[in-house]
Design a protein around this motif. Structure first.
Motif, short mmCIF file in Angstrom:
data_model
loop_
_atom_site.label_atom_id
_atom_site.label_comp_id
_atom_site.label_asym_id
_atom_site.label_seq_id
_atom_site.Cartn_x
_atom_site.Cartn_y
_atom_site.Cartn_z
N ALA A 163 0.14 -31.24 30.77
CA ALA A 163 -0.02 -29.85 29.76
C ALA A 163 -0.24 -30.56 28.26
O ALA A 163 0.23 -31.39 27.82
N GLY A 196 1.85 -29.62 26.04
CA GLY A 196 2.06 -30.40 24.61
C GLY A 196 3.32 -31.17 24.80
O GLY A 196 3.83 -32.18 24.68
N ILE A 219 11.96 -25.29 19.89
CA ILE A 219 10.92 -25.22 20.48
C ILE A 219 9.53 -24.33 20.36
O ILE A 219 9.15 -25.26 20.81
N LYS A 220 9.74 -23.53 19.53
CA LYS A 220 8.38 -22.20 19.42
C LYS A 220 7.78 -23.79 17.82
O LYS A 220 6.21 -23.98 18.06
N LEU A 264 5.92 -26.59 19.98
CA LEU A 264 5.49 -25.83 20.80
C LEU A 264 4.27 -25.41 19.22
O LEU A 264 2.85 -26.32 19.65
N VAL A 267 11.05 -33.67 27.04
CA VAL A 267 10.36 -32.81 27.08
C VAL A 267 9.55 -31.86 28.01
O VAL A 267 8.87 -30.68 28.09
N GLU A 299 9.27 -28.20 28.31
CA GLU A 299 8.65 -27.09 28.68
C GLU A 299 8.52 -26.22 30.07
O GLU A 299 7.61 -25.27 30.27
N THR A 300 8.91 -27.38 30.96
CA THR A 300 8.93 -26.32 32.83
C THR A 300 9.55 -25.64 32.80
O THR A 300 9.10 -24.48 32.93
N SER A 321 8.43 -22.35 31.13
CA SER A 321 7.33 -22.09 31.60
C SER A 321 7.40 -20.86 32.71
O SER A 321 6.96 -19.73 33.00
N THR A 379 3.71 -30.70 33.88
CA THR A 379 4.59 -29.90 33.67
C THR A 379 3.82 -28.43 34.51
O THR A 379 3.05 -28.51 34.53
N VAL A 424 3.11 -25.02 33.59
CA VAL A 424 1.86 -24.41 32.84
C VAL A 424 1.81 -23.38 32.65
O VAL A 424 0.79 -22.37 33.82
N LEU A 433 -1.43 -21.72 20.82
CA LEU A 433 -0.15 -22.52 20.46
C LEU A 433 0.51 -21.88 18.99
O LEU A 433 1.82 -21.92 18.98
#
Length: 526
Positions: free
Chosen positions: A69, A71, A120-121, A124, A273, A277-278, A281, A320, A322, A377
């Protein structure tokens, strides 16, 4: 109810075409993310294969597709540099997978709900900006050492911006043209008239960008050799034609570093992390699923943990779920997790059968793909959206971005979390009750005040409540009503009763209505 293998495979007519599209999306991204991570390009393909076949089989998500990923690129690049060895990093990947497996076993999938979405945003978005800045050397054909580490500043005294200007002064014309053409095609392929075309719409923009790079590279060889990208500017993969060559191509963890605290710190960061992210997603792709099926988050963490353990054992990058691959899968009509498994098998076939052909891919094309991913992103609409939501969301978002860009990912996220929690506390501080007052009581000068407590009054509201009660005017007639309240923290309740007891000293008359009883307090009015 779990589906059987037969029930999964009966959707092959939709899953196989979808898997082909996902494979075409995943191939350049696996290579590109390995490139951005400062890892061997082969490691990105290893992760894509394991994520497709192993995680695809273990996951209970119908539509999610996993892989290396974007990220995680900052973490991987920095960790390899800090540890000084790719083999030590692989040990951290294995341990990170163990942590993820444990998180899944203890049912910690809910943790993603406790991280402020603004942070989180912001994370990314910052990763997107770093991808853009750090891929410029490959995009322009500059030696990769020009940019140093993923952190803002490097050990030689340079930083992201000085490296940016260095790249502009050392452009390789042939590679730069490949980069700009590839990026232009990526942008063009996002246009509606391409996406809606019956034939062109079947091919992902990343694949078109890479194919254009290969075409220009071959054209340079025949027509203008001086512009041909040098060997270090091309994809290099091992040629696997025997068991011995496969063993040579794989990398294995360095178990002598098991007591190294940096290895354990890196493992913890990867686990946290990658898990976040997982979970993000999975939540996003479930919303895209036309059948609105729910993916068990704890099962996904267990599958990701096992996948990362295996990847780390044989030289792969952390993985992760994705959203890029997953959304391509849904958009292409993938019905079950078999499409993820099929795409993993296609990646495996490409490694075994056509490694030589991949050697014609210029790194400038992969850099263009990653720059475009970075833009997605961190696109301007995201900043506008966060600004419109309000100050309490925008400030943690923008501060997280700035902190990550000027420090590193772990420090930046930590700063963002502190700011995010501050604004959460600030919001709660201001809203524990509704306040009404009147200037005249029964025709006489005075102050009648009613404080209606909110549905939930927690210890976070204690400071605000204390300040309000302390500033009530002397001689006021005060009613504190808890009819809306379903839960009140004992500290806040004790504060209210202390006020009741001491109110006569300020000539304040207090009435409590619908408030829980405290032992020893028997009067309703003072």
């Amino acid at each position: 109810m779990k589906e059987t293998f037969t029930e999964y495979t009966r959707h092959y007519a939709k899953d196989i075409p979808a898997s082909l599209v996902v494979f075409l999306v995943a191939l350049p991204l696996c290579l590109g993310i390995a490139l951005a991570s400062g890892a061997p390009l082969f490691s990105g393909l290893i992760t894509g294969i394991i994520a497709g076949i192993v995680v695809g089989a273990l996951s209970q998500s119908h539509t999610s597709v996993s892989g290396p990923a974007a990220g995680l690129t900052v973490i991987v690049f920095s960790a390899i540099a800090e540890l000084g060895s790719f083999e030590l990093f692989l040990l951290a990947v294995v341990l990170g997978g163990v942590f993820q497996l444990i998180l899944g076993l203890v049912k910690a999938g809910i943790i993603g709900l406790y991280f402020p979405s603004s942070v989180i945003k912001g994370m990314l978005a910052a990763i997107g900006l770093i991808l853009i800045l750090k891929q410029l050397p490959h995009f322009l054909g500059v030696d990769m050492e020009a940019f140093g580490e993923m952190a803002f500043a490097d050990k030689e005294g340079g930083n992201t911006f000085t490296h940016f200007f260095y790249a502009l002064q050392h452009i390789h014309p042939g590679a730069a043209i490949i980069g700009f053409v590839s990026l232009g095609l990526m942008i063009l392929w996002e246009r509606p008239f391409i996406k809606q075309h019956s034939i062109l719409g079947l091919f992902p923009g990343a694949l078109i960008a890479v194919l254009s790079g290969v075409g220009l590279h071959l054209a340079y060889i025949g027509a203008y050799p001086a512009w041909t990208p040098e060997s270090q500017m091309l994809v290099t993969l091992p040629n696997i034609n025997s068991i011995a060559s496969l063993q040579k191509a794989l990398a294995f963890p360095d178990w002598t570093g098991i007591l190294n605290p940096v290895v354990w710190k890196t493992a913890a960061v990867i686990a946290i992390v990658a898990s976040l992210e997982t979970l993000l997603s999975i939540e996003a792709v479930d919303k895209l699923d036309p059948h609105k099926r729910h993916s068990p988050k704890n099962a996904e963490l267990r599958a990701q943990g096992i996948g990362n353990i295996i990847a780390g054992m044989i030289g792969g990058l952390p993985m992760t779920s994705v959203i890029v691959r997953s959304s391509a899968n849904v958009a292409s009509g993938g019905e079950t997790k078999m499409s993820a498994i099929y795409h993993g098998l296609l990646l495996l076939g490409s490694v075994l059968l056509i490694p030589g052909l991949m050697g014609y891919i210029p790194l400038a094309s992969l850099a263009a793909v990653l720059i475009f991913v970075g833009f997605k992103l961190s696109k301007p609409s995201l900043y506008r959206q966060q600004f419109k939501i309000g100050y309490n969301q925008f400030m943690p978002f923008i501060i997280t971005i700035i902190a990550i860009l000027l420090t590193d990912l772990l420090v930046g996220i930590s700063i963002g979390m502190v700011v995010g929690v501050f604004f959460i506390l600030r919001a709660n501080y201001r809203t524990p009750y509704h306040y009404d007052d009147e200037e005249v009581v029964n025709g006489q000068p005075g102050k009648r005040i009613k404080i209606t407590l909110s549905e939930h009054v927690s210890f976070i509201n204690k400071a605000s409540l204390q300040t309000t009660l302390d500033h009530l005017p002397d001689g006021a007639i005060v009613t504190i009503d808890g009819y809306r309240t379903t839960a009140i923290d004992p500290d806040a309740l004790e504060l209210i009763y202390d006020f009741v007891i001491n109110a006569p000293e300020r000539d304040i008359k207090v009435t409590l209505q619908n408030c829980p009883h405290i032992e020893g307090m028997t009067v309703e009015e003072h």
